[in-house]
Write a protein that holds these residues in place. Sequence first.
Motif, PDB file in Angstrom:
ATOM      1  N   LEU A  22       0.826  -1.197   0.000  1.00  0.00           N
ATOM      2  CA  LEU A  22       0.000   0.000   0.000  1.00  0.00           C
ATOM      3  C   LEU A  22       0.869   1.259   0.000  1.00  0.00           C
ATOM      4  O   LEU A  22       0.621   2.204  -0.765  1.00  0.00           O
ATOM      5  N   CYS A  23       1.902   1.273   0.842  1.00  0.00           N
ATOM      6  CA  CYS A  23       2.798   2.439   0.895  1.00  0.00           C
ATOM      7  C   CYS A  23       3.547   2.611  -0.433  1.00  0.00           C
ATOM      8  O   CYS A  23       3.719   3.736  -0.923  1.00  0.00           O
ATOM      9  N   ALA A  24       3.980   1.492  -1.027  1.00  0.00           N
ATOM     10  CA  ALA A  24       4.682   1.580  -2.301  1.00  0.00           C
ATOM     11  C   ALA A  24       3.758   2.123  -3.399  1.00  0.00           C
ATOM     12  O   ALA A  24       4.167   2.942  -4.231  1.00  0.00           O
ATOM     13  N   GLY A  25       2.509   1.714  -3.432  1.00  0.00           N
ATOM     14  CA  GLY A  25       1.551   2.220  -4.416  1.00  0.00           C
ATOM     15  C   GLY A  25       1.283   3.708  -4.249  1.00  0.00           C
ATOM     16  O   GLY A  25       1.232   4.462  -5.229  1.00  0.00           O
ATOM     17  N   LEU A  26       1.105   4.157  -2.984  1.00  0.00           N
ATOM     18  CA  LEU A  26       0.878   5.575  -2.743  1.00  0.00           C
ATOM     19  C   LEU A  26       2.092   6.416  -3.139  1.00  0.00           C
ATOM     20  O   LEU A  26       1.949   7.500  -3.712  1.00  0.00           O
ATOM     21  N   MET A  31       4.702  10.187  -7.001  1.00  0.00           N
ATOM     22  CA  MET A  31       5.773  10.505  -7.948  1.00  0.00           C
ATOM     23  C   MET A  31       5.214  10.736  -9.360  1.00  0.00           C
ATOM     24  O   MET A  31       5.676  11.611 -10.088  1.00  0.00           O
ATOM     25  N   LEU A  32       4.203   9.948  -9.760  1.00  0.00           N
ATOM     26  CA  LEU A  32       3.582  10.122 -11.073  1.00  0.00           C
ATOM     27  C   LEU A  32       2.903  11.480 -11.182  1.00  0.00           C
ATOM     28  O   LEU A  32       3.039  12.187 -12.197  1.00  0.00           O
ATOM     29  N   ASN A  33       2.168  11.893 -10.156  1.00  0.00           N
ATOM     30  CA  ASN A  33       1.505  13.207 -10.172  1.00  0.00           C
ATOM     31  C   ASN A  33       2.534  14.342 -10.222  1.00  0.00           C
ATOM     32  O   ASN A  33       2.334  15.347 -10.913  1.00  0.00           O
ATOM     33  N   THR A  34       3.638  14.174  -9.482  1.00  0.00           N
ATOM     34  CA  THR A  34       4.683  15.205  -9.496  1.00  0.00           C
ATOM     35  C   THR A  34       5.307  15.334 -10.887  1.00  0.00           C
ATOM     36  O   THR A  34       5.540  16.445 -11.384  1.00  0.00           O
ATOM     37  N   ALA A  35       5.566  14.208 -11.533  1.00  0.00           N
ATOM     38  CA  ALA A  35       6.148  14.239 -12.881  1.00  0.00           C
ATOM     39  C   ALA A  35       5.187  14.875 -13.886  1.00  0.00           C
ATOM     40  O   ALA A  35       5.603  15.647 -14.769  1.00  0.00           O
ATOM     41  N   MET A  36       3.894  14.580 -13.756  1.00  0.00           N
ATOM     42  CA  MET A  36       2.912  15.174 -14.665  1.00  0.00           C
ATOM     43  C   MET A  36       2.814  16.689 -14.463  1.00  0.00           C
ATOM     44  O   MET A  36       2.732  17.459 -15.433  1.00  0.00           O
ATOM     45  N   ALA A  37       2.853  17.142 -13.207  1.00  0.00           N
ATOM     46  CA  ALA A  37       2.792  18.580 -12.944  1.00  0.00           C
ATOM     47  C   ALA A  37       4.033  19.280 -13.496  1.00  0.00           C
ATOM     48  O   ALA A  37       3.942  20.360 -14.094  1.00  0.00           O
ATOM     49  N   GLU A  38       5.201  18.653 -13.321  1.00  0.00           N
ATOM     50  CA  GLU A  38       6.432  19.242 -13.850  1.00  0.00           C
ATOM     51  C   GLU A  38       6.392  19.314 -15.374  1.00  0.00           C
ATOM     52  O   GLU A  38       6.810  20.297 -15.982  1.00  0.00           O
TER      53      GLU A  38
END
Length: 197
Positions: A22-26, A31-38
């Motif tokens: 669960l922690c690894a998925g979150l 990280m995916l959301n951060t990359a998309m925002a960047e």
Amino acid sequence: MVPAAVGHPGNGVFAALCMTLLCAGLFGLLMLNTAMAEGSFTLHNLQSTSGELTDTQDALTQAIDAQRSPANLAARATKLGMVPADSAAFLRLSDGKVLGVAKPAKKESGFTVVTAPQVPSAKTGPDKKADPATTVTKKGDVTTTTEVVTQPDGSVVTTVTSVNAKTKTTTSTTTTKPPAKKPATKPTTPQIATPTQ
């Protein structure tokens, strides 16, 4: 009577494995959301830079067109001491024959360059639009193009375009000066002489 077997509690390995997944998925989702925002910020910056470069290209294209206009070329040729040729000769490459007779050009008082056919007008008074006067100055990284156009009604339109090659910014201002008003003349009243007695 034999009592029922009491279940032994697990040692918590399964629960720890579930929490780890669960922690690894979150963390992966974060990280995916951060990359998309960047990526969206980078795209916005590239789009704004592309718009500025397009404006700079348009301003430079206008400056080049102003510099290679027939009026500017004629003025530069006059400053260099060039005169227009009255005749021309051509070399035919197939047999090396010279066609036409070239005569040396003679310097006259001046010459004019006609950029468009002159159409006679039935109106009286000046109704032709004057050719624009264009000057280009460069100071450091800033190239300034000033174009002054006199309209048929006498108003003067001045367009100043500045291109900064360092910051990639373009500014353009247009001002219109109304035509000069003619001074009004006072109507004169006729004087009647009266006879004296």
